[in-house]
Structures are given as structure tokens and as C-alpha cells.
Design a protein around this motif. Structure first.
Motif, PDB file in Angstrom:
ATOM      1  N   GLY A  28       7.635  -1.012   6.843  1.00  0.00           N
ATOM      2  CA  GLY A  28       6.838   0.204   7.008  1.00  0.00           C
ATOM      3  C   GLY A  28       7.675   1.419   6.643  1.00  0.00           C
ATOM      4  N   VAL A  29       7.080   2.320   5.865  1.00  0.00           N
ATOM      5  CA  VAL A  29       7.768   3.545   5.433  1.00  0.00           C
ATOM      6  C   VAL A  29       6.915   4.743   5.831  1.00  0.00           C
ATOM      7  N   PHE A  30       7.576   5.753   6.404  1.00  0.00           N
ATOM      8  CA  PHE A  30       6.883   7.008   6.707  1.00  0.00           C
ATOM      9  C   PHE A  30       7.786   8.164   6.306  1.00  0.00           C
ATOM     10  N   GLN A  31       7.312   8.961   5.350  1.00  0.00           N
ATOM     11  CA  GLN A  31       8.038  10.160   4.927  1.00  0.00           C
ATOM     12  C   GLN A  31       7.065  11.337   4.956  1.00  0.00           C
ATOM     13  N   ALA A  32       7.465  12.396   5.625  1.00  0.00           N
ATOM     14  CA  ALA A  32       6.596  13.575   5.715  1.00  0.00           C
ATOM     15  C   ALA A  32       7.430  14.834   5.528  1.00  0.00           C
ATOM     16  N   ARG A  33       6.860  15.775   4.822  1.00  0.00           N
ATOM     17  CA  ARG A  33       7.529  17.047   4.602  1.00  0.00           C
ATOM     18  C   ARG A  33       6.536  18.180   4.809  1.00  0.00           C
ATOM     19  N   GLN A  43       2.833  15.379   2.370  1.00  0.00           N
ATOM     20  CA  GLN A  43       3.375  16.720   2.176  1.00  0.00           C
ATOM     21  C   GLN A  43       2.311  17.752   2.535  1.00  0.00           C
ATOM     22  N   ILE A  44       2.700  18.703   3.371  1.00  0.00           N
ATOM     23  CA  ILE A  44       1.814  19.807   3.758  1.00  0.00           C
ATOM     24  C   ILE A  44       2.501  21.108   3.382  1.00  0.00           C
ATOM     25  N   ASP A  45       1.821  21.918   2.598  1.00  0.00           N
ATOM     26  CA  ASP A  45       2.397  23.158   2.070  1.00  0.00           C
ATOM     27  C   ASP A  45       1.674  24.361   2.673  1.00  0.00           C
ATOM     28  N   HIS A  46       2.400  25.099   3.546  1.00  0.00           N
ATOM     29  CA  HIS A  46       1.840  26.311   4.160  1.00  0.00           C
ATOM     30  C   HIS A  46       2.072  27.488   3.192  1.00  0.00           C
ATOM     31  N   LEU A  47       1.023  27.863   2.492  1.00  0.00           N
ATOM     32  CA  LEU A  47       1.121  28.936   1.506  1.00  0.00           C
ATOM     33  C   LEU A  47       0.655  30.282   2.059  1.00  0.00           C
ATOM     34  N   ALA A  48       0.098  30.285   3.264  1.00  0.00           N
ATOM     35  CA  ALA A  48      -0.451  31.513   3.859  1.00  0.00           C
ATOM     36  C   ALA A  48      -0.142  31.534   5.356  1.00  0.00           C
ATOM     37  N   PRO A  49      -0.172  32.707   5.968  1.00  0.00           N
ATOM     38  CA  PRO A  49       0.144  32.804   7.398  1.00  0.00           C
ATOM     39  C   PRO A  49      -0.979  32.281   8.288  1.00  0.00           C
ATOM     40  N   ASP A  50      -0.620  32.011   9.559  1.00  0.00           N
ATOM     41  CA  ASP A  50      -1.576  31.637  10.605  1.00  0.00           C
ATOM     42  C   ASP A  50      -2.318  30.343  10.307  1.00  0.00           C
ATOM     43  N   CYS A  51      -1.627  29.377   9.697  1.00  0.00           N
ATOM     44  CA  CYS A  51      -2.202  28.059   9.441  1.00  0.00           C
ATOM     45  C   CYS A  51      -1.575  27.028  10.376  1.00  0.00           C
ATOM     46  N   ASP A  52      -2.324  25.996  10.717  1.00  0.00           N
ATOM     47  CA  ASP A  52      -1.841  24.946  11.610  1.00  0.00           C
ATOM     48  C   ASP A  52      -1.895  23.592  10.905  1.00  0.00           C
ATOM     49  N   SER A  53      -0.912  22.743  11.201  1.00  0.00           N
ATOM     50  CA  SER A  53      -0.931  21.376  10.685  1.00  0.00           C
ATOM     51  C   SER A  53      -0.369  20.428  11.737  1.00  0.00           C
ATOM     52  N   LYS A  54      -0.925  19.217  11.756  1.00  0.00           N
ATOM     53  CA  LYS A  54      -0.491  18.207  12.727  1.00  0.00           C
ATOM     54  C   LYS A  54      -0.522  16.841  12.046  1.00  0.00           C
ATOM     55  N   VAL A  55       0.516  16.033  12.308  1.00  0.00           N
ATOM     56  CA  VAL A  55       0.598  14.691  11.729  1.00  0.00           C
ATOM     57  C   VAL A  55       0.983  13.697  12.816  1.00  0.00           C
ATOM     58  N   ILE A  56       0.190  12.609  12.963  1.00  0.00           N
ATOM     59  CA  ILE A  56       0.519  11.532  13.892  1.00  0.00           C
ATOM     60  C   ILE A  56       0.258  10.202  13.187  1.00  0.00           C
ATOM     61  N   TYR A  57       1.301   9.395  12.987  1.00  0.00           N
ATOM     62  CA  TYR A  57       1.178   8.068  12.381  1.00  0.00           C
ATOM     63  C   TYR A  57       1.841   7.043  13.288  1.00  0.00           C
ATOM     64  N   LYS A  58       1.220   5.871  13.429  1.00  0.00           N
ATOM     65  CA  LYS A  58       1.791   4.800  14.239  1.00  0.00           C
ATOM     66  C   LYS A  58       1.620   3.471  13.507  1.00  0.00           C
ATOM     67  N   GLY A  59       2.623   2.595  13.622  1.00  0.00           N
ATOM     68  CA  GLY A  59       2.563   1.324  12.930  1.00  0.00           C
ATOM     69  C   GLY A  59       3.088   0.179  13.777  1.00  0.00           C
ATOM     70  N   VAL A  60       2.591  -1.019  13.469  1.00  0.00           N
ATOM     71  CA  VAL A  60       3.056  -2.248  14.110  1.00  0.00           C
ATOM     72  C   VAL A  60       3.447  -3.220  13.004  1.00  0.00           C
ATOM     73  N   MET A 118       0.848  -1.199   0.000  1.00  0.00           N
ATOM     74  CA  MET A 118       0.000   0.000   0.000  1.00  0.00           C
ATOM     75  C   MET A 118       0.876   1.239   0.000  1.00  0.00           C
ATOM     76  N   ARG A 119       0.546   2.151  -0.889  1.00  0.00           N
ATOM     77  CA  ARG A 119       1.175   3.472  -0.902  1.00  0.00           C
ATOM     78  C   ARG A 119       0.091   4.489  -0.582  1.00  0.00           C
ATOM     79  N   ASN A 120       0.246   5.156   0.532  1.00  0.00           N
ATOM     80  CA  ASN A 120      -0.699   6.177   0.978  1.00  0.00           C
ATOM     81  C   ASN A 120      -0.031   7.535   0.817  1.00  0.00           C
ATOM     82  N   GLN A 121      -0.438   8.282  -0.212  1.00  0.00           N
ATOM     83  CA  GLN A 121       0.184   9.580  -0.495  1.00  0.00           C
ATOM     84  C   GLN A 121      -0.846  10.684  -0.287  1.00  0.00           C
TER      85      GLN A 121
END
Length: 223
Positions: free
Chosen positions: A211-216, A187-204, A153-156
């Protein structure tokens, strides 16, 4: 809600094409392949200040010689709309097949979308999913992906926080054993001010699973 395989009106086509262009998919090969080969899917347009709860069920029924699916979902959330979408992928049988879904999302001012995805394909399946969302002023997108069964599985996920005060929260869990491989690219692209982003991934992982996890996260000048 328009079903691609049954509705071919210009209004539906224009909505799908407009969101595909705004989400800039040309840099990614798998979404472009979906656009070229897509045969069915859904177009969902939420009226301003409306609310919707919907389950989208994708059932794969491959032949013994294998098969490829390219389902597509387009979601437009207009001003102050709210939607909860449950996306489920299941299979009938245990044959080999490839599922290549594309989800394109555009949220207007103060719109919110809660998007849950469960991937329960056969253990012989390849699942390559691409989710793209563009968020306007004060809009909010939450995503949760649970992956347990595919061979690969590739989750993009690609998020563009286009206007101020937009926010996104991306969560995921993956379970793999034997020779399974779960591949997460965010990938999360902040193109404007005062924006929030959060990422939480867990694997077994167990046995020979990978298992591969890449985030930018990109923060543009003046953001």
C-alpha cells in the motif's frame, strides 16, 4: 448528459476541451494518454441551481489476449448546482486488462459535488485512475474511493482550490492481499485564501500486498 461514443456535437467537444485545458493535465502522462486514445465516456453539464443523482457503471469485457480501456468523464457544475455521482468499475470474466479512466471536473460558484467511486475490477486488472477538479468561489467537492480487487491500482487525485471559500474532502479505503498493490497519490493546491481541505485514507494489507499513500498540500503566497 452526452455520451462521447454517440454524440459528436461541437457543444460537447468544446465543453470537454475547455475543462481539460483549465485543469492543466499536460504535466501528467496517463491523462494525456487517455485524451489521445479515449473512445467513449460521458459529458455532464449541470444547469444553475439544478440537482442530479447519477450512477456511472463501467463494465470491462476483455478478450483472452488482454485489452486496454480509456474511459473519460467530464463534469461541469454551474452556479449553485448539486450532484451526487456514483462511479463503479466492474469486470466480466477474469482476464488481464488495463483500465485508465480520466475524470475532469469544474465547479462554478457555490456548486457542490459528492463523488463516490468503487473499483471492483478483476484480480488480474491494472487500474490507473486520474481525477482532476478545479473549484471556484464557495464550491465544495467530496470524494470517496473504495479499492479492493485490482492486481494494481493507481489512484491519483489533483484538486485546485482556485477561488476563496472553496473546500474539498478526500476520503479513501483500500483492502489488499496476496501480491496486490494499491497506490494513492493526492495533491491539493490552495490558490486562494480562506479555503479548506481534508484528507483521510485508511488501508488493510495482508500477505505480500503493498500500500502506498503520498499526499501533498500546496499553499500559495497570499493564500
Amino acid at each position: 448528459i452526452s455520451v462521447f461514443s454517440e454524440v459528436n456535437g461541437e457543444k460537447t467537444k468544446n465543453l470537454v476541451e475547455q475543462i481539460a485545458i483549465s485543469n492543466s493535465l499536460k504535466e501528467n502522462a496517463l491523462p494525456m494518454l487517455n485524451i489521445a486514445l479515449m473512445s467513449d465516456g460521458y459529458a455532464i453539464s449541470l444547469a444553475a441551481s439544478s440537482s442530479l443523482k447519477l450512477e456511472l457503471l463501467f463494465i470491462s469485457k476483455p478478450s483472452s489476449s488482454g485489452y486496454a480501456y480509456h474511459p473519460r468523464v467530464t463534469i461541469l457544475g454551474k452556479t449553485k448546482s448539486h450532484a451526487t455521482i456514483l462511479e463503479r468499475h466492474i469486470s466480466l470474466g477474469d482476464q488481464k486488462y488495463w483500465s485508465n479512466p480520466l475524470i475532469t471536473i469544474k465547479l462554478e460558484s457555490s456548486a457542490t459535488l459528492d463523488h463516490y467511486k468503487i473499483v471492483n475490477d478483476t484480480s488480474k486488472a491494472w487500474h490507473t485512475a486520474f481525477t482532476s477538479a478545479v473549484l471556484s468561489n464557495s464550491s465544495s467537492y467530496k470524494n470517496f474511493v473504495l479499492a479492493a480487487s485490482p492486481l494494481y491500482m493507481r489512484n491519483q487525485i489533483d484538486i485546485k482550490l482556485k477561488e476563496s471559500n472553496a473546500d474539498c474532502e478526500l476520503n479513501g479505503a483500500f483492502l489488499a492481499d496476496q501480491k496486490q498493490e494499491i497506490d494513492n497519490h493526492i495533491q491539493i493546491d490552495h490558490l486562494a485564501p480562506d479555503c479548506d481541505s481534508k484528507v483521510i485514507y485508511k488501508g488493510v494489507l495482508d500477505d505480500k500486498a503493498k500500500g502506498v499513500f503520498q499526499a501533498r498540500t500546496i499553499v500559495r503566497p497570499d493564500s
